[in-house]
Design a protein around this motif. Structure first.
Motif, PDB file in Angstrom:
ATOM      1  N   ARG B 192      -7.913  15.283  22.255  1.00 58.86           N
ATOM      2  CA  ARG B 192      -7.470  14.640  21.011  1.00 58.86           C
ATOM      3  C   ARG B 192      -6.349  13.646  21.284  1.00 58.86           C
ATOM      4  O   ARG B 192      -5.656  13.738  22.312  1.00 58.86           O
ATOM      5  N   LEU B 193      -6.182  12.735  20.340  1.00 59.45           N
ATOM      6  CA  LEU B 193      -5.140  11.692  20.383  1.00 59.45           C
ATOM      7  C   LEU B 193      -5.131  10.894  21.687  1.00 59.45           C
ATOM      8  O   LEU B 193      -4.074  10.479  22.160  1.00 59.45           O
ATOM      9  N   THR B 194      -6.282  10.686  22.284  1.00 61.37           N
ATOM     10  CA  THR B 194      -6.319   9.901  23.530  1.00 61.37           C
ATOM     11  C   THR B 194      -6.682   8.440  23.252  1.00 61.37           C
ATOM     12  O   THR B 194      -6.503   7.595  24.134  1.00 61.37           O
ATOM     13  N   TYR B 195      -7.203   8.161  22.070  1.00 61.99           N
ATOM     14  CA  TYR B 195      -7.536   6.802  21.632  1.00 61.99           C
ATOM     15  C   TYR B 195      -8.391   6.044  22.660  1.00 61.99           C
ATOM     16  O   TYR B 195      -8.201   4.850  22.877  1.00 61.99           O
ATOM     17  N   GLY B 196      -9.234   6.757  23.351  1.00 62.49           N
ATOM     18  CA  GLY B 196     -10.135   6.120  24.308  1.00 62.49           C
ATOM     19  C   GLY B 196      -9.511   5.808  25.661  1.00 62.49           C
ATOM     20  O   GLY B 196     -10.158   5.238  26.537  1.00 62.49           O
ATOM     21  N   PHE B 197      -8.235   6.146  25.848  1.00 66.79           N
ATOM     22  CA  PHE B 197      -7.591   5.886  27.147  1.00 66.79           C
ATOM     23  C   PHE B 197      -7.806   7.085  28.080  1.00 66.79           C
ATOM     24  O   PHE B 197      -7.341   8.190  27.786  1.00 66.79           O
ATOM     25  N   ASN B 198      -8.488   6.829  29.188  1.00 63.37           N
ATOM     26  CA  ASN B 198      -8.723   7.926  30.144  1.00 63.37           C
ATOM     27  C   ASN B 198      -7.407   8.473  30.690  1.00 63.37           C
ATOM     28  O   ASN B 198      -7.302   9.644  31.041  1.00 63.37           O
ATOM     29  N   GLU B 199      -6.403   7.586  30.758  1.00 63.55           N
ATOM     30  CA  GLU B 199      -5.115   7.987  31.345  1.00 63.55           C
ATOM     31  C   GLU B 199      -4.428   9.069  30.513  1.00 63.55           C
ATOM     32  O   GLU B 199      -3.566   9.781  31.019  1.00 63.55           O
ATOM     33  N   LEU B 200      -4.816   9.144  29.233  1.00 62.44           N
ATOM     34  CA  LEU B 200      -4.148  10.117  28.363  1.00 62.44           C
ATOM     35  C   LEU B 200      -4.871  11.470  28.312  1.00 62.44           C
ATOM     36  O   LEU B 200      -4.433  12.389  27.640  1.00 62.44           O
ATOM     37  N   LEU B 201      -5.996  11.565  29.057  1.00 61.92           N
ATOM     38  CA  LEU B 201      -6.783  12.803  28.992  1.00 61.92           C
ATOM     39  C   LEU B 201      -5.975  14.033  29.378  1.00 61.92           C
ATOM     40  O   LEU B 201      -6.118  15.093  28.785  1.00 61.92           O
ATOM     41  N   SER B 202      -5.135  13.896  30.407  1.00 61.23           N
ATOM     42  CA  SER B 202      -4.383  15.087  30.831  1.00 61.23           C
ATOM     43  C   SER B 202      -3.044  15.206  30.110  1.00 61.23           C
ATOM     44  O   SER B 202      -2.168  15.976  30.516  1.00 61.23           O
ATOM     45  N   GLY B 203      -2.861  14.417  29.052  1.00 65.19           N
ATOM     46  CA  GLY B 203      -1.670  14.571  28.221  1.00 65.19           C
ATOM     47  C   GLY B 203      -0.463  13.798  28.734  1.00 65.19           C
ATOM     48  O   GLY B 203      -0.537  13.062  29.717  1.00 65.19           O
ATOM     49  N   ILE B 204       0.650  13.981  28.021  1.00 69.14           N
ATOM     50  CA  ILE B 204       1.910  13.330  28.405  1.00 69.14           C
ATOM     51  C   ILE B 204       2.853  14.435  28.860  1.00 69.14           C
ATOM     52  O   ILE B 204       3.184  15.328  28.083  1.00 69.14           O
ATOM     53  N   SER B 205       3.272  14.372  30.116  1.00 75.13           N
ATOM     54  CA  SER B 205       4.155  15.425  30.638  1.00 75.13           C
ATOM     55  C   SER B 205       5.559  15.261  30.067  1.00 75.13           C
ATOM     56  O   SER B 205       6.097  14.148  30.016  1.00 75.13           O
ATOM     57  N   PHE B 206       6.171  16.390  29.683  1.00 76.03           N
ATOM     58  CA  PHE B 206       7.539  16.326  29.174  1.00 76.03           C
ATOM     59  C   PHE B 206       8.497  15.856  30.265  1.00 76.03           C
ATOM     60  O   PHE B 206       9.545  15.303  29.990  1.00 76.03           O
ATOM     61  N   LEU B 207       8.105  16.070  31.533  1.00 75.93           N
ATOM     62  CA  LEU B 207       8.986  15.648  32.632  1.00 75.93           C
ATOM     63  C   LEU B 207       9.117  14.124  32.665  1.00 75.93           C
ATOM     64  O   LEU B 207      10.198  13.586  32.894  1.00 75.93           O
ATOM     65  N   ILE B 208       8.001  13.435  32.401  1.00 76.70           N
ATOM     66  CA  ILE B 208       8.036  11.963  32.371  1.00 76.70           C
ATOM     67  C   ILE B 208       8.949  11.516  31.218  1.00 76.70           C
ATOM     68  O   ILE B 208       9.746  10.594  31.369  1.00 76.70           O
ATOM     69  N   ALA B 209       8.803  12.198  30.093  1.00 78.36           N
ATOM     70  CA  ALA B 209       9.623  11.849  28.933  1.00 78.36           C
ATOM     71  C   ALA B 209      11.107  12.023  29.268  1.00 78.36           C
ATOM     72  O   ALA B 209      11.929  11.153  28.952  1.00 78.36           O
ATOM     73  N   VAL B 210      11.452  13.134  29.926  1.00 73.01           N
ATOM     74  CA  VAL B 210      12.858  13.388  30.264  1.00 73.01           C
ATOM     75  C   VAL B 210      13.376  12.317  31.221  1.00 73.01           C
ATOM     76  O   VAL B 210      14.473  11.773  31.045  1.00 73.01           O
ATOM     77  N   ILE B 211      12.560  11.994  32.229  1.00 77.09           N
ATOM     78  CA  ILE B 211      12.990  10.980  33.206  1.00 77.09           C
ATOM     79  C   ILE B 211      13.234   9.640  32.504  1.00 77.09           C
ATOM     80  O   ILE B 211      14.224   8.962  32.751  1.00 77.09           O
TER      81      ILE B 211
END
Lengths: 159, 504
Positions: B192-211
């Motif tokens: 869900r919420l991937t809007y057709g982007f394959n890059e979003l299939l595995s989600g958004i890691s909270f670690l990336i957000a923190v960095i």
């Protein structure tokens, strides 16, 4: 020069847009009751809705208190400083994706040291290469964590 | 007594040569990230986390918590010597720490800061030792509705107790939940919420957000301010340290009060920053030497430092016992536990007592190691800030992006880190709180699962959140906290209107 009011409105509009995107995205997956309880769009739908409503709240708050938000958010000089930091960083990301993280690291460090630190070109390039090599030894050799590589590493036989 | 025996066992786990070396490495790395602008405790832990995936969880958590202590101490060093808080929670320390250093009392200020910080941390760890089993046993009675109510309470307290606008807190929190929902749905397994982007299939890691939020965003702010590191040179003399230690008992009231504030704010998700400010404010209000505050009053260093570290360490209690972290750094560490396959919460005490008590014991040892090491290494770390920003700045940028890439080895994460950096910059400048966003990203799946399971249990009726005394109490406190700011504003307006009409 950007006023705090403009920045508040701009950011609240951006967050409202993100919330709306979540709402629309969630609707695709259903927000009703399915075979296994609430459908998978339910939770993100309500979270998106909450973001939209709270962003509208911020917009209203900013508009009502407009008089108090006339202070400068970003001076021209500050904007220049941020841009001089952000643009090389953006270039670093683009170069990393094209040539790998090690080459991008060497180029980025050398460029910033030379252009902003006013170091001699030779010193800057040497420092950039030294930093890239240090990262390689530390990550790939010591911790066995592979980084994004590009054509240069492939030519050198490093995978 | 049972806890004491478990703690002794924990010391057996923590006191191996390997673990003590890890503590020293962690503390040193922590001081480094605490000293450097743009690299705080949450960011440092995020960067180090991918490197610990192959380690044993006990060793890994010892390394990470030691880094956390080190970062808290590093933040105080720069506040006092450079007037630059390395951590947001060290801002209040600059008010009196820097003036003290300028008056030639740098050693006294640093010693007071480190010792009171050590005291605060110690009180926090004692609280964890005494209460953790009790809280965990209490939490064993929880099922999905109670868990959802606890998460609701945690987020409601951000809205009610935070200094930021409640709307902004809700935006930050809601976005965190929305980001956490991207990718695979844990219940149905659908995307869900991937809007057709394959890059979003595995989600958004909270670690990336923190960095991005804490690292790159912070650096952009640093650059905008065009900081010059005009520091005070400090040589720590043993005689001065001992003399300052002798003065510490004078501040016993401040120490105890600040530790209590810190523990409270750590256990509820108020966090170390709010704790240090609140403690400083109270110390100033209640002090006999009010006029000295802001000009180099030692009590103005003792109060925020004690509260900061008490909150920092006690934030681990709800993380361990309930699975609800009390600070952004604790949230990152909890994410780490989940990545290592451990499930934070009451069952952890039953399934992995060696891990829990090894961690708690290491918190005692880690803080002692941190106080000693920070006193010994101040000149070294202070000299790092004398390296021109044109070198240090880009190195930190590179470390952040390398850290973002190592989380999952995905090139797309570099873009995400950059985007979160811009969001972090805007949010910080406009006073949007960032901690609720990170906490929501970490707890997103758990909160959603708890909500959905509760709904299944009640066949879609929200009445399940009022079905017994425990869940009702939790929900009512949560609602009172969430609606508190709205009600107080309305009440304030009503009173104002009444007063003005009475005057008219």
């Amino acid at each position: 020069m950007i006023s705090r009011y403009t920045a508040e409105i701009g950011t609240a509009t951006l967050t409202a847009g993100l919330g709306l995107a979540a709402v629309i995205g969630a609707l695709e997956f259903g927000i009703g009751w399915g075979d296994a309880g609430p459908e998978s769009g339910t939770f993100p739908f309500y979270m998106g809705l909450l973001v939209v409503l709270a962003s509208i709240g911020t917009l209203v708050q900013a508009t009502v208190g407009r008089k108090g938000l006339q202070s400068v958010f970003l001076h021209k000089e500050e904007a220049m400083r941020v841009a001089s930091f952000f643009l090389p960083m953006l270039a670093f990301v683009v170069v990393s994706l094209l040539l790998g993280l090690y080459v991008a690291t060497a180029l980025y460090l050398a460029f910033v040291m030379w252009s902003q630190g006013k170091y001699r070109l030779f010193v800057s390039i040497a420092s950039g290469i030294a930093a890239a090599v240090t990262f390689y030894v530390l990550l790939e050799v010591a911790f066995q964590v592979p980084l994004l590589k590009g054509p240069l590493e492939a030519a050198l036989g490093i995978y | 007594m049972e806890n004491f025996a478990s703690l002794l066992h924990g010391f057996g786990v923590a006191l191996t040569t390997y673990h003590v070396i890890l503590m020293m490495v962690g503390v040193l790395l922590g001081i480094l990230v605490g000293v450097l602008p743009g690299l705080g405790a949450p960011n440092g832990v995020s960067l180090l986390l991918p490197l610990t995936f192959t380690m044993d969880p006990v060793a890994a958590i010892i390394l990470l918590t030691s880094m956390y202590w080190g970062a808290l101490f590093g933040g105080s060093t720069t506040s006092i010597l450079f007037n630059i808080p390395g951590e947001p929670s060290s801002v209040a320390t600059t008010f009196d720490g820097y003036p003290m250093a300028r008056q030639g009392q740098a050693t006294q200020a640093l010693t007071l800061a480190f010792l009171s910080a050590g005291f605060g941390a110690l009180v926090g760890v004692i609280l964890i030792t005494v209460l953790s089993t009790w809280v965990a046993q209490f939490a064993l009675r929880f099922s999905s509705p109670e868990y959802f109510a606890v998460y609701f309470l945690a987020f409601a307290s951000f809205v009610g107790l935070g200094a930021a606008s409640p709307f902004k807190t809700v935006v930050s929190m809601g976005l965190g939940f929305a980001f956490a929902a991207v990718g695979m749905d844990t219940v149905s397994g659908g995307l869900r919420l991937t809007y057709g982007f394959n890059e979003l299939l595995s989600g958004i890691s909270f670690l990336i957000a923190v960095i991005g939020l804490f690292g790159i965003g912070e650096l952009m702010i640093t650059m905008e301010e065009g900081l010059r590191f005009d520091g005070i040179r400090a040589r720590v003399k043993v005689r001065d340290v001992l003399k300052t230690i002798a003065t510490l008992p004078r501040y016993w009231v401040t120490l105890l009060r600040s530790a209590a504030i810190g523990c409270w704010m750590g256990v509820t998700p108020g966090g170390p920053t709010a704790a240090s400010f609140m403690s400083y404010g109270l110390a100033k209000r209640l002090s006999r030497r009010k006029e000295g505050f802001g000009k180099g009053e030692p009590e103005g260093v003792v109060a925020p430092e004690t509260a900061d570290h008490a909150a920092g360490s006690s934030a681990i209690l709800p993380m361990l016992a309930l699975g609800v972290p009390g600070s952004a750094t604790a949230a990152v560490m909890m994410g780490g536990l989940m990545i290592w396959g451990l499930n934070p919460g009451p069952m952890l005490f039953i399934e992995r007592p060696d891990f829990v008590w090894g961690l708690i014991a290491s918190m005692y040892l880690g803080n002692i190691v941190a106080v000693l090491m920070v006193l010994a290494t101040i000149p070294l770390f202070a000299s790092i800030l004398r390296i021109p920003f044109a070198i240090i700045g880009p190195v930190i940028v590179v470390v952040c992006f390398i850290g973002a890439y190592t989380v999952a080895g995905r090139p797309f994460d570099l873009w995400l880190a950059l985007a979160f950096g811009v969001v972090g910059y805007l949010f910080k400048k406009l006073d949007y709180p960032i901690a609720p966003l990170v906490l929501a990203m970490v707890l997103g799946d758990k909160a959603e699962d708890a909500f959905r399971q509760s709904m299944i249990m009640s066949r879609g009726s929200l009445s399940i959140f009022w079905s017994n005394g425990l869940v009702t109490t939790l929900m009512l406190i949560g609602l009172a906290l969430a609606l508190g700011p709205v009600l107080s504003t309305l009440f304030g307006r009503l009173t104002k209107a009444k007063t003005s009409s009475a005057v008219a």
